[in-house]
Design an enzyme around this catalytic site. Structure first.
Site, PDB file in Angstrom:
ATOM      1  N   TYR A 137       5.706  -2.571   4.094  1.00 45.40           N
ATOM      2  CA  TYR A 137       4.341  -3.037   4.431  1.00 45.40           C
ATOM      3  C   TYR A 137       3.947  -4.351   3.779  1.00 45.40           C
ATOM      4  O   TYR A 137       3.299  -5.229   4.411  1.00 45.40           O
ATOM      5  CB  TYR A 137       3.505  -1.957   3.890  1.00 45.40           C
ATOM      6  CG  TYR A 137       1.919  -2.114   4.034  1.00 45.40           C
ATOM      7  CD1 TYR A 137       1.295  -1.885   5.520  1.00 45.40           C
ATOM      8  CD2 TYR A 137       1.188  -2.383   2.997  1.00 45.40           C
ATOM      9  CE1 TYR A 137      -0.217  -2.088   5.423  1.00 45.40           C
ATOM     10  CE2 TYR A 137      -0.143  -2.524   3.127  1.00 45.40           C
ATOM     11  CZ  TYR A 137      -0.643  -2.470   4.471  1.00 45.40           C
ATOM     12  OH  TYR A 137      -2.200  -2.605   4.492  1.00 45.40           O
TER      13      TYR A 137
ATOM     14  N   SER B 192      -3.307  -7.479   3.700  1.00 49.02           N
ATOM     15  CA  SER B 192      -3.590  -6.831   2.459  1.00 49.02           C
ATOM     16  C   SER B 192      -3.202  -7.555   1.067  1.00 49.02           C
ATOM     17  O   SER B 192      -2.230  -8.383   1.396  1.00 49.02           O
ATOM     18  CB  SER B 192      -2.633  -5.681   2.659  1.00 49.02           C
ATOM     19  OG  SER B 192      -2.632  -4.890   1.571  1.00 49.02           O
TER      20      SER B 192
ATOM     21  N   GLY C 252      -6.779  -2.107  16.891  1.00 49.57           N
ATOM     22  CA  GLY C 252      -7.302  -1.183  15.960  1.00 49.57           C
ATOM     23  C   GLY C 252      -8.406  -0.738  15.560  1.00 49.57           C
ATOM     24  O   GLY C 252      -8.887  -0.425  14.416  1.00 49.57           O
ATOM     25  N   ALA C 253      -9.306  -1.114  16.543  1.00 51.43           N
ATOM     26  CA  ALA C 253     -10.926  -0.949  16.057  1.00 51.43           C
ATOM     27  C   ALA C 253     -11.489   0.571  16.421  1.00 51.43           C
ATOM     28  O   ALA C 253     -12.461   0.592  16.285  1.00 51.43           O
ATOM     29  CB  ALA C 253     -11.669  -2.051  16.911  1.00 51.43           C
TER      30      ALA C 253
HETATM   31  N1  LIG Z   1      -7.837   0.826   4.402  1.00 59.84           N
HETATM   32  C1  LIG Z   1      -7.187  -0.014   3.250  1.00 59.84           C
HETATM   33  O1  LIG Z   1      -7.424   0.276   2.104  1.00 59.84           O
HETATM   34  C2  LIG Z   1      -6.750  -1.083   3.759  1.00 59.84           C
HETATM   35  C3  LIG Z   1      -6.294  -2.023   2.567  1.00 59.84           C
HETATM   36  C4  LIG Z   1      -5.657  -3.322   2.792  1.00 59.84           C
HETATM   37  C5  LIG Z   1      -5.329  -3.581   4.418  1.00 59.84           C
HETATM   38  N2  LIG Z   1      -5.975  -2.517   5.115  1.00 59.84           N
HETATM   39  C6  LIG Z   1      -5.549  -3.139   6.522  1.00 59.84           C
HETATM   40  O2  LIG Z   1      -6.577  -3.137   7.176  1.00 59.84           O
HETATM   41  C7  LIG Z   1      -6.226  -2.625   8.673  1.00 59.84           C
HETATM   42  C8  LIG Z   1      -7.318  -1.382   8.963  1.00 59.84           C
HETATM   43  O3  LIG Z   1      -6.852  -0.479   8.239  1.00 59.84           O
HETATM   44  P1  LIG Z   1      -7.530   0.982   8.218  1.00 59.84           P
HETATM   45  O4  LIG Z   1      -7.524   1.651   6.974  1.00 59.84           O
HETATM   46  O5  LIG Z   1      -8.870   0.870   9.029  1.00 59.84           O
HETATM   47  O6  LIG Z   1      -6.298   1.835   9.408  1.00 59.84           O
HETATM   48  P2  LIG Z   1      -6.813   2.989  10.045  1.00 59.84           P
HETATM   49  O7  LIG Z   1      -5.344   3.794  10.111  1.00 59.84           O
HETATM   50  O8  LIG Z   1      -7.799   4.032   9.563  1.00 59.84           O
HETATM   51  O9  LIG Z   1      -7.073   2.543  11.537  1.00 59.84           O
HETATM   52  C9  LIG Z   1      -6.187   1.601  12.121  1.00 59.84           C
HETATM   53  C10 LIG Z   1      -6.364   1.748  13.571  1.00 59.84           C
HETATM   54  O10 LIG Z   1      -5.526   1.152  14.081  1.00 59.84           O
HETATM   55  C11 LIG Z   1      -4.770   1.740  15.451  1.00 59.84           C
HETATM   56  N3  LIG Z   1      -3.518   1.433  15.603  1.00 59.84           N
HETATM   57  C12 LIG Z   1      -2.164   1.673  14.790  1.00 59.84           C
HETATM   58  N4  LIG Z   1      -1.288   1.162  15.544  1.00 59.84           N
HETATM   59  C13 LIG Z   1      -1.795   0.640  16.674  1.00 59.84           C
HETATM   60  C14 LIG Z   1      -0.979  -0.277  17.558  1.00 59.84           C
HETATM   61  N5  LIG Z   1       0.240  -0.180  17.482  1.00 59.84           N
HETATM   62  N6  LIG Z   1      -1.824  -0.760  18.520  1.00 59.84           N
HETATM   63  C15 LIG Z   1      -3.211  -0.419  18.717  1.00 59.84           C
HETATM   64  N7  LIG Z   1      -3.803   0.219  17.731  1.00 59.84           N
HETATM   65  C16 LIG Z   1      -3.129   0.651  16.709  1.00 59.84           C
HETATM   66  C17 LIG Z   1      -5.036   3.304  14.980  1.00 59.84           C
HETATM   67  O11 LIG Z   1      -5.035   4.165  16.082  1.00 59.84           O
HETATM   68  C18 LIG Z   1      -6.218   3.447  14.158  1.00 59.84           C
HETATM   69  O12 LIG Z   1      -7.242   3.865  14.737  1.00 59.84           O
HETATM   70  C19 LIG Z   1      -4.878  -2.523   8.615  1.00 59.84           C
HETATM   71  O13 LIG Z   1      -4.180  -3.570   9.197  1.00 59.84           O
HETATM   72  C20 LIG Z   1      -4.477  -2.299   7.141  1.00 59.84           C
HETATM   73  O14 LIG Z   1      -3.184  -2.351   6.986  1.00 59.84           O
HETATM   74  C21 LIG Z   1      -6.362  -1.615   4.792  1.00 59.84           C
END
Ligand SMILES: NC(=O)c1ccc[n+]([C@@H]2O[C@H](COP(=O)([O-])OP(=O)(O)OC[C@H]3O[C@@H](n4cnc5c(N)ncnc54)[C@H](O)[C@@H]3O)[C@@H](O)[C@H]2O)c1
Length: 252
Positions: free
Chosen positions: A162, A148, A13-14
């Site tokens: 979640y 999270s 998911g990078a």
């Molecule tokens: N942003 C926040 O506030 C926050 C807080 C706590 C935890 N997190 C965790 O951090 C991680 C990243 O969050 P983010 O905000 O950057 O998310 P985001 O949605 O901005 O980006 C996630 C990326 O993962 C990709 N993705 C989604 N499902 C996928 C799959 N099945 N296979 C491959 N790629 C996939 C998407 O295409 C996207 O580019 C997640 O695990 C999220 O739960 C985020």
């Protein structure tokens, strides 16, 4: 310190936000990074950006919820750049189909929560399954999962399933840490706080930042810095831990 030259990292998911920040940070320390995303164009763009900055990266698009696709992709990465030394399970979403649409549990459908648990928990299992054997054979590996705060505490925010999936991932990583500690493989989890890069409205940013003791939201760079430490040789004595990266929102 924290030299990752010669290491192969795969970040799921990078293609944007947190995972993008982690991929860049690992590349800056010298790792060759396989940039995964479900969206091939996003993965390619981040890999190109890293390369343009002098780093080493390839795109590795696949869906972490599809074990066959994961297995195939890890084999391709191994053939092209080497077996994965550092796996960062970052792909995740708080709503189905990559949306942040939250919902009280009473209003949730089975399809809704299956999508969430598929990516946030089964995605982690799938990638760890594909990564572990070569790490154990090599006697060195780093498994890092981005969970999270919702996996640790109850919240009235419509993120119950979640939170359940993230709690599952946290528990899973603790067990992987114990099973694989004798083989030089560490497993740690980051319980991440709010990183809302897309929220530009100053009122909203203030609303979300105010309750955070350090008075700001997190950034992909904050996550990247911790990932670099957890990926490094220097973190060899750190395993089985869940690290709260949240500006002090919770303490323990
Ligand atoms: N942003 C926040 O506030 C926050 C807080 C706590 C935890 N997190 C965790 O951090 C991680 C990243 O969050 P983010 O905000 O950057 O998310 P985001 O949605 O901005 O980006 C996630 C990326 O993962 C990709 N993705 C989604 N499902 C996928 C799959 N099945 N296979 C491959 N790629 C996939 C998407 O295409 C996207 O580019 C997640 O695990 C999220 O739960 C985020």
């Amino acid at each position: 310190m924290f030299d990752l030259n010669g290491k192969i990292a795969l970040v799921t998911g990078a293609g944007q936000n947190v995972g993008e920040g982690i991929a860049h940070a690992l590349a800056r320390q010298g790792a060759t990074v396989a940039v995964n995303d479900y969206h091939a164009d996003r993965a390619q763009k981040v890999a190109d950006d890293i390369t343009a900055k002098g780093g080493k990266a390839v795109a590795a698009p696949f869906d972490v919820t599809d074990l066959d696709a994961v297995t195939k992709a890890f084999a391709e990465v191994a053939a092209n750049i080497g077996t994965v030394d550092i796996l960062v399970n970052n792909a995740g979403t708080a709503g189905p189909n990559e949306t942040m649409k939250v919902s009280p549990f009473r209003e949730m459908s089975v399809d809704y929560w299956r999508g969430i648990i598929d990516v946030n928990l089964f995605g982690v299992l799938n990638c760890c399954k594909a990564a572990l054997d070569p790490m154990v054979e090599k006697g060195w590996g780093r498994l890092i999962t981005i969970a999270s705060g919702a996996g640790n505490v109850g919240l009235d925010m419509g993120v119950s399933t979640y939170g359940a999936a993230k709690a599952g991932a946290i528990g899973f990583m603790r067990h992987l840490a114990m099973e694989n500690a004798p083989y030089g493989v560490t497993a740690n989890t980051v319980a991440l706080g709010m990183v809302l890069r897309n929220v530009k409205d100053p009122e909203l940013v203030k609303k979300w930042s105010d309750p955070i003791p350090v008075k700001r939201l997190g950034t992909p760079e904050d996550a990247g810095a911790l990932a670099v430490y957890l990926a490094s040789e220097e973190s060899a004595w750190m395993t089985g831990q869940t690290l709260g990266l949240n500006g002090g929102t919770t303490t323990s």
